[in-house]
Design a protein around this motif. Sequence first.
Motif, short mmCIF file in Angstrom:
data_model
loop_
_atom_site.label_atom_id
_atom_site.label_comp_id
_atom_site.label_asym_id
_atom_site.label_seq_id
_atom_site.Cartn_x
_atom_site.Cartn_y
_atom_site.Cartn_z
N ASN A 207 -27.06 -55.01 -0.44
CA ASN A 207 -26.28 -55.41 1.03
C ASN A 207 -25.23 -56.50 0.85
N SER B 108 -21.86 -53.92 -0.27
CA SER B 108 -21.12 -53.90 0.74
C SER B 108 -19.67 -54.60 0.70
N GLY C 171 -18.04 -53.42 8.47
CA GLY C 171 -17.89 -52.06 8.22
C GLY C 171 -16.81 -51.45 9.09
N PHE D 92 -19.96 -49.65 2.92
CA PHE D 92 -20.25 -49.33 1.64
C PHE D 92 -19.23 -48.36 1.15
N GLU E 4 -22.79 -50.01 11.83
CA GLU E 4 -22.98 -50.48 10.42
C GLU E 4 -24.22 -50.13 9.88
#
Length: 270
Positions: A97, A101, A105, A180, A206
């Motif tokens: 993460n 990421s 998000g 992502f 998210e």
Amino acid sequence: MTVTLKHGDKGQPVIDLQNALNKQGAQLRLDGIYGDGTEAAVKAYQLKAGLVADGIAGPKTQARLLGVNDTKHLQHSDLLKAAGQLEVSLASVYAINEVESQGQGFLPNGKAKILFERHVFRERLQAAGHDISKLEAQYPNLVNTTAGGYSGGTAEWQRLALARQIDETAALESASWGAFQIMGYHWQHLGYESVQAFVAAMSESEGQQLEAFVRFILADTALHNALKARKWAKVAELYNGPAYKRNLYDIKLARAYERHAAEDLAKEAA
């Protein structure tokens, strides 16, 4: 815009953070230095609030300290669920993460973060039987043989809106979605009923974006096995492509895992 604060930072923003943490029960000296004590206090608060406990005071943590509770934000429970689904340690999921990421998000206006890919749109339109030459001439910033034309931020939604007027399904499939940045055209491979259902999930939270990422890993046996074996170079290569070395993704993943694993061991020892 809220400035992300982390270990080593100094100044008034850190004092403000320390003061906010003290109001939540921490006992920090207001020295304006983001040292070990402040980092530990941030992690303790994040765990208490159910946030991702990475010790970094980003916009999500600072917003929660101010009393703003946005259920769209990634939660610690989301990462616990992902670790179970992937059959890996929580430290591995935290590392993934942290490195893979793209941070937030969602955009400040509440819409999911996207990036519209005009070369992908051209491919999807061609597969759907559209007159490509005409569309290329009329919309070169939307239909093109090469990547580019990015506007960034909320302006990507404007590009998407124009593309949807040409072909909605192809347009949604031609954008990458969420923290992502999963491409829309993966919807069927990842088990969603339609690209519209995929987009709805990516727009929800998210946590749902992480769920799509987990599905992406589970759908790729080689990637999943590399993650379970903690072969970070292979994980980086399979997810990021050959350019992973230039961005040191494998090294970042290994270091992030080691840090989170050490913290887990320290918690167990305590």
